[in-house]
Design an enzyme around this catalytic site. Structure first.
Site, PDB file in Angstrom:
ATOM      1  N   SER A 204       0.904  -1.245   0.109  1.00  9.41           N
ATOM      2  CA  SER A 204      -0.015  -0.300   0.159  1.00  9.41           C
ATOM      3  C   SER A 204       0.525   1.214   0.036  1.00  9.41           C
ATOM      4  O   SER A 204       2.192   1.308   0.708  1.00  9.41           O
ATOM      5  CB  SER A 204      -0.966  -0.037   1.136  1.00  9.41           C
ATOM      6  OG  SER A 204      -1.461   1.068   1.607  1.00  9.41           O
TER       7      SER A 204
ATOM      8  N   TYR B 185      -1.174  -0.522  10.575  1.00  5.25           N
ATOM      9  CA  TYR B 185      -1.206  -0.677   9.141  1.00  5.25           C
ATOM     10  C   TYR B 185      -0.143  -0.682   8.172  1.00  5.25           C
ATOM     11  O   TYR B 185       0.163  -1.961   7.787  1.00  5.25           O
ATOM     12  CB  TYR B 185      -2.685  -0.622   8.334  1.00  5.25           C
ATOM     13  CG  TYR B 185      -2.981  -0.429   6.956  1.00  5.25           C
ATOM     14  CD1 TYR B 185      -3.428  -1.964   6.639  1.00  5.25           C
ATOM     15  CD2 TYR B 185      -2.840   0.726   6.191  1.00  5.25           C
ATOM     16  CE1 TYR B 185      -4.024  -2.079   5.574  1.00  5.25           C
ATOM     17  CE2 TYR B 185      -2.921   0.524   5.225  1.00  5.25           C
ATOM     18  CZ  TYR B 185      -4.170  -0.886   4.426  1.00  5.25           C
ATOM     19  OH  TYR B 185      -4.164  -1.205   3.657  1.00  5.25           O
TER      20      TYR B 185
END
Length: 271
Positions: free
Chosen positions: A165, A178
């Site tokens: 990501s 995350y």
């Protein structure tokens, strides 16, 4: 960083750059195939000729996707699997090889995004992200790395693609755990390539920005939810199909070409 919204993308269409069946004869595994990027990529692989094993926890969603792939004349196998469960992933790998053949394309995509301030001590969310985003990828590697090497040794294309990501390299408040898991995935992919590249297995990672997926449905922190909503109200974010086309392209280029890291962002995203 992935996000979601219900508005129409008035200016966005997904150009399907690939034509024909460049993935014909290949056996693909997609984790996180029940929604979002995984679902779109599995469908695109099937459109391009691959036989696709669909792995995710939600069996009903996988059954629906399996039916849709078969409706277009494709081959799919729904294998309900929690990637955080090592024994379940290993059992899934055995079933895939038995029913579809030797795997030569793996998209390790399953992941969760749970955003909160660090002082909230949302330790259950930490554990969930670590077991899925990190443990799930490692379990997938364990289950399929040898078949990938064997496919390459047999002269076939062999691909391991992971989903990182943009959050792995951006500083975003509330994304601590995350982002760290996605940084792990990105660095793992670079390091796997040092060994697997010599064996003619391509290793690549994609780093999406803001994508219209259901990941943020899991977010419980109101401030984080508002932040995402504000951002997507301002820009035309990616669709899952945009990312799927990118992953399919990675797999379809000639065997000697490895597009190792691709960041895919909405044109207007600047954070």
């Amino acid at each position: 960083m992935n996000t979601t919204h219900d508005t129409m993308h008035k200016n966005t269409t997904t150009a399907q750059l690939l034509t024909g069946t460049p993935l014909a004869g290949r056996v693909a595994v997609v984790t996180g195939a029940s929604s979002g990027i995984g679902e779109a990529t599995a469908f695109r692989f099937a459109q391009l000729g691959a036989s696709v094993a669909l792995l995710a926890r939600r069996g009903d969603r996988l059954d629906d996707l399996e039916d849709r792939i078969r409706d277009i004349g494709g081959t799919a196998l729904a294998v309900p699997t929690d990637v955080a469960d090592r024994s379940a992933v290993l059992a899934a790998a055995e079933r895939v090889e038995r029913e579809l053949g030797q795997v030569d394309l793996v998209f390790a995509n399953a992941g969760v995004q749970l955003i909160a301030g660090i002082t909230d001590l949302a330790v259950d969310d930490w554990d969930t992200q670590l077991s899925t985003n990190v443990g799930g990828v490692m379990n997938t590697v364990q289950a399929f790395v040898r078949p990938l090497v064997a496919a390459a040794e047999a002269g076939r294309p062999a691909d391991l693609v992971t989903t990182s990501s943009i959050a792995a390299v951006r500083i975003l408040e509330g994304f601590q755990v995350y982002s760290a898991t996605k940084a792990y995935v990105a660095q793992l992919s670079r390091l796997l390539r040092t060994e697997l590249g010599r064996k003619k297995v391509r290793v690549a990672t994609i780093e999406p920005g803001m994508v219209d997926t259901e990941l943020p449905d899991h977010v419980t922190d109101p401030a984080a939810t508002r932040l995402m909503a504000d951002l997507i109200a301002q820009i035309d974010v990616l669709r899952s199909a945009d990312v799927a086309e990118t992953v399919a392209f990675l797999a379809a280029v000639p065997r000697h070409v490895n597009l190792t890291e691709i960041t895919i962002l909405p044109t207007e995203q600047i954070i």
